[in-house]
Design an enzyme around this catalytic site. Sequence first.
Site, PDB file in Angstrom:
ATOM      1  N   TYR A 157     -11.770 -18.029   3.743  1.00 48.25           N
ATOM      2  CA  TYR A 157     -10.657 -18.103   4.678  1.00 48.25           C
ATOM      3  C   TYR A 157     -10.211 -19.556   4.772  1.00 48.25           C
ATOM      4  CZ  TYR A 157      -7.638 -16.499   8.419  1.00 48.25           C
ATOM      5  OH  TYR A 157      -6.544 -16.191   9.180  1.00 48.25           O
TER       6      TYR A 157
ATOM      7  N   LYS B 151      -8.047  11.310  -3.549  1.00 46.93           N
ATOM      8  CA  LYS B 151      -7.438  10.746  -4.757  1.00 46.93           C
ATOM      9  C   LYS B 151      -7.928   9.323  -4.977  1.00 46.93           C
ATOM     10  CE  LYS B 151      -4.147  11.686  -7.849  1.00 46.93           C
ATOM     11  NZ  LYS B 151      -3.819  12.994  -8.413  1.00 46.93           N
TER      12      LYS B 151
END
Length: 372
Positions: free
Chosen positions: A19, A74
Amino acid sequence: MSIAASVPIRDAHDLSLAYTPGVARVCEAIATDPEVAHDYTWVSNTVAVVTDGTAVLGLGDIGPAASMPVMEGKAILFKQFGGVDAIPIALDTTDVDEIVETVVRLAPSFGGINLEDISSPRCFEIERRLVERLDIPVFHDDQHGTAVVTLAALINSARLTDRDLQDLKVVISGAGAAGVAIMKILQSAGVRKIAVVDRAGVIHPGRDDLNDVKRWLADQTAGWARPGSIADALDEADVFIGVSGGTVPEEAVARMAPEAIVFAMANPHPEVHPDVAHQYARVVATGRSDFPNQINNVLVFPGIFRGALDVRATRISEDMKIAAATAIADLVGDDLSETYVIPSPFDSRVATAVSRAVTDSARREGLARRPY
């Protein structure tokens, strides 16, 4: 499903890289050259699985919230079979313009777009407009995944019955997303004698009840298709491909040519029950896992996106789809038989073979931004 970091964050140093301030350097690099986003972010390996919930599996228009389990499933298959990260996105709109604009605005976060379970005929326009506006692969799996695996099974069925694709007499039952895409890919592969049937019978130029998509189908198949019922169309036909969810009478199947090929792919109830089909056909395939020769899209979409992402393809072409179908068919090899014209979804070779075929085709066509 879950999302996990690919690197550990164990201390302040790791945090400074993952970060602030470390990410600022990456942001600046991407701002200077947007292409490096593929190297330094998840974009290069992440696909959006997008639906509006209007045509879910065999469930129909159940809405975006209820469609989410299918989209998650999926995404799991993308990861399991292709190593591709996929994010399910269910949109609370059925408006074509709104869907297109939303996906275009989301696209910078992804390396590809998999459209899923969007009703016909809107799905055709949505895909077409997204392909025109985006420079990343856009793939409507209900159309093209089904078409690719159907062609793969047909290649081997024709080989088994000693037929050439160009000589086959094919009847497609269903003029929705899958039926249209199957007709297109079969034509591209050399099949010339195709009739498409809907609830009103054979689609032909003389009908006055056709929408734009069906008028296009009528024009494309006018050289062979003749007015009549599905039984009329199946008279001496070599191949039946069912993607309609309807029922085909046994007497119609009985009118097919000797050593017929029957792909009854509706789920959970095939248009022709395999026990009936076997009385008249040499090769029988379904969409179900409890019968031999399962025609399953999982053989296609993980490998197609794996290959397209690996070379940063700008789109997925018809040649790439045919290359994928050929690669799947080739895996059967000398083991070809009436009960084995298509590999198992759990055949670990499939995704790799499809990926390689897609990358090679993309490079040949100049669609690969990573040419090596």
